[in-house]
Structure formats: C-alpha cells, structure tokens
Write an enzyme that holds these catalytic residues in place. Structure first.
Site, PDB file in Angstrom:
ATOM      1  N   ARG A 110       0.874  -1.233   0.050  1.00  0.00           N
ATOM      2  CA  ARG A 110      -0.002   0.109   0.025  1.00  0.00           C
ATOM      3  C   ARG A 110       0.706   1.224  -0.095  1.00  0.00           C
ATOM      4  O   ARG A 110       0.463   2.382   0.477  1.00  0.00           O
ATOM      5  CB  ARG A 110      -0.930   0.215   1.225  1.00  0.00           C
ATOM      6  CG  ARG A 110      -1.884  -1.095   1.102  1.00  0.00           C
ATOM      7  CD  ARG A 110      -3.211  -0.746   2.055  1.00  0.00           C
ATOM      8  NE  ARG A 110      -4.002  -1.940   2.209  1.00  0.00           N
ATOM      9  CZ  ARG A 110      -3.727  -2.926   3.211  1.00  0.00           C
ATOM     10  NH1 ARG A 110      -3.131  -2.556   4.252  1.00  0.00           N
ATOM     11  NH2 ARG A 110      -4.625  -3.696   3.228  1.00  0.00           N
ATOM     12  N   LYS A 132       2.133  11.357 -11.229  1.00  0.00           N
ATOM     13  CA  LYS A 132       1.187  10.383 -12.164  1.00  0.00           C
ATOM     14  C   LYS A 132       2.207   9.536 -12.473  1.00  0.00           C
ATOM     15  O   LYS A 132       3.112   9.284 -12.895  1.00  0.00           O
ATOM     16  CB  LYS A 132       1.112  11.340 -13.588  1.00  0.00           C
ATOM     17  CG  LYS A 132       0.150  12.171 -13.656  1.00  0.00           C
ATOM     18  CD  LYS A 132      -0.269  12.399 -14.698  1.00  0.00           C
ATOM     19  CE  LYS A 132      -1.323  13.485 -15.011  1.00  0.00           C
ATOM     20  NZ  LYS A 132      -1.529  13.905 -16.549  1.00  0.00           N
ATOM     21  N   GLU A 174       9.104  19.626 -25.082  1.00  0.00           N
ATOM     22  CA  GLU A 174       8.221  19.713 -23.848  1.00  0.00           C
ATOM     23  C   GLU A 174       8.790  20.866 -22.912  1.00  0.00           C
ATOM     24  O   GLU A 174       7.918  21.715 -22.471  1.00  0.00           O
ATOM     25  CB  GLU A 174       8.255  18.530 -22.832  1.00  0.00           C
ATOM     26  CG  GLU A 174       7.665  17.105 -23.229  1.00  0.00           C
ATOM     27  CD  GLU A 174       6.221  17.151 -23.482  1.00  0.00           C
ATOM     28  OE1 GLU A 174       5.556  18.104 -23.136  1.00  0.00           O
ATOM     29  OE2 GLU A 174       5.682  16.115 -24.302  1.00  0.00           O
ATOM     30  N   LYS A 217       6.405  23.452 -14.840  1.00  0.00           N
ATOM     31  CA  LYS A 217       5.681  22.352 -14.244  1.00  0.00           C
ATOM     32  C   LYS A 217       5.318  22.224 -12.965  1.00  0.00           C
ATOM     33  O   LYS A 217       3.766  22.147 -12.690  1.00  0.00           O
ATOM     34  CB  LYS A 217       6.191  20.900 -14.633  1.00  0.00           C
ATOM     35  CG  LYS A 217       5.263  19.803 -14.262  1.00  0.00           C
ATOM     36  CD  LYS A 217       5.434  18.684 -15.178  1.00  0.00           C
ATOM     37  CE  LYS A 217       4.414  17.659 -14.799  1.00  0.00           C
ATOM     38  NZ  LYS A 217       4.664  16.345 -15.138  1.00  0.00           N
ATOM     39  N   GLU A 227      -5.388  17.325 -11.066  1.00  0.00           N
ATOM     40  CA  GLU A 227      -6.017  17.245 -12.217  1.00  0.00           C
ATOM     41  C   GLU A 227      -7.362  17.153 -12.344  1.00  0.00           C
ATOM     42  O   GLU A 227      -8.051  16.757 -13.294  1.00  0.00           O
ATOM     43  CB  GLU A 227      -5.293  16.314 -13.366  1.00  0.00           C
ATOM     44  CG  GLU A 227      -5.178  17.015 -14.737  1.00  0.00           C
ATOM     45  CD  GLU A 227      -4.426  15.890 -15.641  1.00  0.00           C
ATOM     46  OE1 GLU A 227      -4.573  14.662 -15.496  1.00  0.00           O
ATOM     47  OE2 GLU A 227      -3.742  16.450 -16.573  1.00  0.00           O
ATOM     48  N   ARG A 232      -4.299  21.953 -14.552  1.00  0.00           N
ATOM     49  CA  ARG A 232      -3.200  21.152 -15.145  1.00  0.00           C
ATOM     50  C   ARG A 232      -3.354  20.622 -16.286  1.00  0.00           C
ATOM     51  O   ARG A 232      -2.243  20.237 -17.101  1.00  0.00           O
ATOM     52  CB  ARG A 232      -3.079  20.081 -13.902  1.00  0.00           C
ATOM     53  CG  ARG A 232      -1.728  19.088 -14.028  1.00  0.00           C
ATOM     54  CD  ARG A 232      -1.458  18.300 -12.863  1.00  0.00           C
ATOM     55  NE  ARG A 232      -0.486  17.287 -12.996  1.00  0.00           N
ATOM     56  CZ  ARG A 232       0.066  16.439 -12.231  1.00  0.00           C
ATOM     57  NH1 ARG A 232      -0.574  16.499 -11.019  1.00  0.00           N
ATOM     58  NH2 ARG A 232       1.032  15.343 -12.598  1.00  0.00           N
ATOM     59  N   ASN A 236      -1.152  19.894 -21.388  1.00  0.00           N
ATOM     60  CA  ASN A 236      -1.401  18.890 -22.449  1.00  0.00           C
ATOM     61  C   ASN A 236      -1.459  19.940 -23.923  1.00  0.00           C
ATOM     62  O   ASN A 236      -1.633  19.435 -24.834  1.00  0.00           O
ATOM     63  CB  ASN A 236      -2.734  18.325 -22.368  1.00  0.00           C
ATOM     64  CG  ASN A 236      -2.732  17.326 -21.524  1.00  0.00           C
ATOM     65  OD1 ASN A 236      -1.773  16.569 -21.197  1.00  0.00           O
ATOM     66  ND2 ASN A 236      -3.780  17.090 -20.696  1.00  0.00           N
ATOM     67  N   HIS A 239      -0.818  18.446 -27.406  1.00  0.00           N
ATOM     68  CA  HIS A 239      -0.821  16.845 -27.338  1.00  0.00           C
ATOM     69  C   HIS A 239      -2.004  16.244 -28.063  1.00  0.00           C
ATOM     70  O   HIS A 239      -1.835  15.275 -28.499  1.00  0.00           O
ATOM     71  CB  HIS A 239      -0.680  16.351 -25.880  1.00  0.00           C
ATOM     72  CG  HIS A 239       0.368  16.488 -24.963  1.00  0.00           C
ATOM     73  ND1 HIS A 239       1.296  17.740 -25.011  1.00  0.00           N
ATOM     74  CD2 HIS A 239       1.467  15.750 -24.807  1.00  0.00           C
ATOM     75  CE1 HIS A 239       2.356  17.516 -24.611  1.00  0.00           C
ATOM     76  NE2 HIS A 239       2.545  16.463 -24.186  1.00  0.00           N
ATOM     77  N   HIS A 243      -0.632  13.818 -30.609  1.00  0.00           N
ATOM     78  CA  HIS A 243      -1.057  12.217 -30.323  1.00  0.00           C
ATOM     79  C   HIS A 243      -1.669  11.856 -31.477  1.00  0.00           C
ATOM     80  O   HIS A 243      -1.309  10.747 -31.893  1.00  0.00           O
ATOM     81  CB  HIS A 243      -1.581  12.137 -29.114  1.00  0.00           C
ATOM     82  CG  HIS A 243      -0.777  12.087 -27.854  1.00  0.00           C
ATOM     83  ND1 HIS A 243      -1.626  12.064 -26.672  1.00  0.00           N
ATOM     84  CD2 HIS A 243       0.227  11.799 -27.537  1.00  0.00           C
ATOM     85  CE1 HIS A 243      -0.764  12.078 -25.786  1.00  0.00           C
ATOM     86  NE2 HIS A 243       0.597  11.999 -26.356  1.00  0.00           N
ATOM     87  N   HIS A 256       7.496  11.417 -30.322  1.00  0.00           N
ATOM     88  CA  HIS A 256       6.589  11.979 -29.533  1.00  0.00           C
ATOM     89  C   HIS A 256       6.790  13.679 -29.279  1.00  0.00           C
ATOM     90  O   HIS A 256       6.103  14.533 -29.622  1.00  0.00           O
ATOM     91  CB  HIS A 256       6.742  11.583 -28.327  1.00  0.00           C
ATOM     92  CG  HIS A 256       5.802  12.194 -27.077  1.00  0.00           C
ATOM     93  ND1 HIS A 256       4.557  12.137 -27.326  1.00  0.00           N
ATOM     94  CD2 HIS A 256       6.149  13.067 -26.061  1.00  0.00           C
ATOM     95  CE1 HIS A 256       3.869  12.655 -26.381  1.00  0.00           C
ATOM     96  NE2 HIS A 256       4.928  13.425 -25.747  1.00  0.00           N
TER      97      HIS A 256
END
Ligand SMILES: NC(=O)c1ccc[n+]([C@@H]2O[C@H](COP(=O)([O-])OP(=O)(O)OC[C@H]3O[C@@H](n4cnc5c(N)ncnc54)[C@H](O)[C@@H]3O)[C@@H](O)[C@H]2O)c1
Length: 354
Positions: A110, A132, A174, A217, A227, A232, A236, A239, A243, A256
């Site tokens: 946990r 994340k 980025e 960031k 988020e 937040r 993106n 993206h 993507h 990417h």
C-alpha cells in the site's frame, strides 16, 4: 547535491528535486539509502552503471514495457528482496522506468518509499515530477495508474551524455511548450538566447534549462495537484493534435516530441483563427520551435485525414463526449475548448498560415 525545486502536493506530500554535481555526487547520495532498496533500470540505463547494486530489476527499454508483467516483476523482486514498507524503490531511467517504478511503489504494501533518477530530458522536466504513475492497458496509454509522487527526484545532467538526438529532442519539445505556458518569459528568453549551448548539451546550460522548465511544471501541478480543476490540463498543450499524428502514423514517422512541437503550432494557429491567440505571439512561438529543428510546416496528406480524425476523436481527455483542445490566450494563459472538425481539417492539411 543542490536543491532545484520543492513541490508541495496533496495531503502534505512533497517532492524535492536535487541536482547532482556529477555522477560521483549522485552515487554518493544514492549510497546513503543503505540496503533496503530495489533498483529499477531498463536495458539501456543499466549500462550507465559499472557495478550493479545487488537488488535490481532490468525492464525491456521502451513503451512496450509499461505493462502488468513489468509491474509484477518489480513487485515480485521487492518481495524476494524482503523489502518492507519502509523500503525504497529507485527508478533509474526515462519516463517509462519512472512511471513503472512509481506505480509499483504506490501499490507495494500500500505504498513504499520512492526515489526517481530521471535519465532522459523528458523524464527530467516532465515525467518525474507531479506524481502521475501508470501503465498502458489494452493498447491504451496510461490507462491504469495512480498518483504517487516521489519523495526525491535526483537529477544528474551527466546521464544525458548517452541519450540519442531523437530522445533529446523529445524532451526539448516539452521544454519549449513549458516556455509558452510559463507565467513569466524567463524560459522563453533563455531558449532564444542559449540555443547553441542547449543543442550542444553544455552541462551548465542544461542544468539551468531543466530547472526553469521544472518550475513551470511545478506551478501547474501545485495549482491543480490531482488534475481536477482544469488547470493542470494546460500541460497538454499541443498533445491532442500531436498524439493523433503520432498514432495515425503508427508511431513510425516522428518521435513524440516532434509531434508535440507540431501539435502546439497547430493549437497556436487554431487560436489565431478563433481570435483567441495573438498572431504575433503565435508566429514568434512557431519560429522558436522551427529554430530548434522541428518540422512545423508539415501537413498530412488529404487521403490521411480520415485516419487522423479517427485517432483525434479517440482522445482520452474528452468531456461530455467532446475532445477539448488547449489554446493559448497569451503567454502562460490557456483556455480549453472543443474545436470544429472543419477547422481542424483545414489546419492539419492546408498550407501554413505563417
Ligand atoms: N508521469 C508523468 O507525468 C509523465 C509525463 C510525461 C511522460 N510520461 C511517460 O514517459 C514515457 C516517455 O518517457 P521517455 O521519453 O523518457 O521514454 P523512455 O523511458 O522509453 O526512454 C526513451 C529511450 O531512451 C533510453 N534511455 C533512457 N535514458 C537514457 C540515457 N541516459 N542514455 C541512453 N539511453 C537512455 C531508454 O532506454 C529508451 O530506449 C511515456 O511512457 C509517457 O507516458 C509520464
């Protein structure tokens, strides 16, 4: 070790990002953890070590390792090594190793201790900060995961020496995106003025670049740690357009980062057409991407539109069935909105606007 950034997240959790002077400094710090640790590498980052630590797992390199079987390998090794809850998982690698290590640490007993040592530019400025953690599932990226910030992120710019150009440019896209999202112009100006030192990977310049980028960031994740507030999501930017290009070209055409750079410029153009983004600002930002070698003028063939559109509509970040795009109102200020498919089609297959 020098403190770069300290981020406060949900429930009093904190991530401290430390910069090592060199690999020796990094090893000395890692040595202080003692033996209750499990290291996670991939087949490339393991080569950065002359003498391997006793307890370690080596994952296959690349996105395909972000799966349940890698998770199981890390958890089994942790158990075999007798790691208790006060034990520590150290992820030493790019975003894939960081994400896998963080996810494993979040579920092992946990939640055990977690240190990340990002070794790609992308992982330094993005994947290692913010908590994340996820694996890919049933062909979909980051479908199963958790929020589990590392207590420490250790950065050694020396590790970037072995990174190939494509991976370096992945991270740099980025960084440029962060420059547009920043509340001030410091990173933007740094990119304009220090291009040659950045591209030649001058260590001091890269350390300053990573620090400025991380601070951007940090600002977004501290405003919206889980988020849930729509702040937040600004990270993106580019993206959704990017993507769709990446997946409709079956990940074969560009990296990417190149897709994110391309997508950010499409988002800037959408903003200009809708009167959201200042034309001069969009033009300057587009030039900045171009100056670092990204192919911004590229447009998809007419015959590729349907496939591109289908990938776009599969975007995970839908609200009420609508894909929402991040547009830039001005430096550091974004707005989320759905876009008309005709406009998107015009932007991705028509001639450049600037
Ligand atoms: N958690 C987050 O907030 C977050 C944010 C952005 C991206 N990500 C995730 O990060 C992943 C992408 O990260 P990435 O671009 O670092 O990919 P990656 O981890 O696959 O690394 C790219 C390649 O570089 C190699 N490599 C790593 N360090 C190296 C070094 N120092 N020298 C030589 N080779 C090295 C790796 O083995 C791999 O082949 C994606 O899975 C993405 O979902 C997560």
């Amino acid at each position: 070790m020098k403190s770069m950034v300290t981020t406060q997240l949900e429930n009093g959790r904190q991530t401290e990002v430390l910069l090592a002077d060199d690999l020796k400094d990094l090893s000395a710090h890692l040595g202080e953890y003692g033996r209750l640790v499990l290291w996670v590498f991939d087949t490339n980052t393991v080569k950065l070590f002359k003498q391997l630590p006793p307890s370690h797992v080596v994952l296959e390199s690349g996105e395909s390792a972000k799966n349940f079987s890698s998770l199981e390998r890390i958890l089994s090794s942790a158990l075999d090594e007798g790691l208790a809850r006060d034990g520590r998982i150290i992820g030493f690698g790019g975003g894939v190793v960081c994400d896998m290590s963080a996810f494993a640490a979040s579920v092992y007993m946990r939640g055990c201790r977690l240190t990340l040592v990002p070794t790609t530019l992308l992982a330094m400025v993005d994947a290692s900060l913010g908590g994340k953690a996820a694996i890919d599932f049933q062909g979909m990226k980051n479908m199963v995961g958790s929020f589990y910030p590392a207590s420490e992120v250790l950065i050694s710019i020396d590790t970037l020496r072995t990174l190939n150009e494509k991976e370096f440019l992945n991270g740099l896209a980025e960084v440029i995106k962060h420059a547009l999202l920043s509340q001030d112009e410091e990173l933007y100006k740094f990119l304009l003025m220090r291009k040659n030192e950045i591209l030649s990977r001058d260590p001091k310049t890269l350390a300053a670049l990573v620090e400025l980028s991380l601070k951007v960031k940090q600002w977004y994740i501290e405003q919206d740690p889980l988020e849930t507030l729509g702040i937040r999501q600004s990270l993106n930017l580019g993206h959704t357009f990017g993507h769709a290009l990446e997946s409709s070209s079956h990940y074969l055409m560009w990296g990417h980062g190149a897709c994110v750079a391309w997508g950010t410029c499409r988002a800037l153009e959408a903003g200009v057409v809708l009167g959201v983004t200042d034309k001069a600002y969009a033009s300057g930002a587009t030039k900045l991407f171009k100056s670092f070698g990204y192919d911004i003028e590229y447009r998809i063939g007419r015959g590729d539109w349907i496939e591109y559109r289908d990938h776009l509509l599969k975007d995970k970040k839908k609200v009420d069935g609508n894909v929402r795009f991040v547009l830039l109102e001005k430096q550091g200020s974004t707005i989320l909105m759905p876009l008309d498919l005709q406009l998107i089609q015009h932007l991705v297959i028509a001639k450049p606007i600037f």
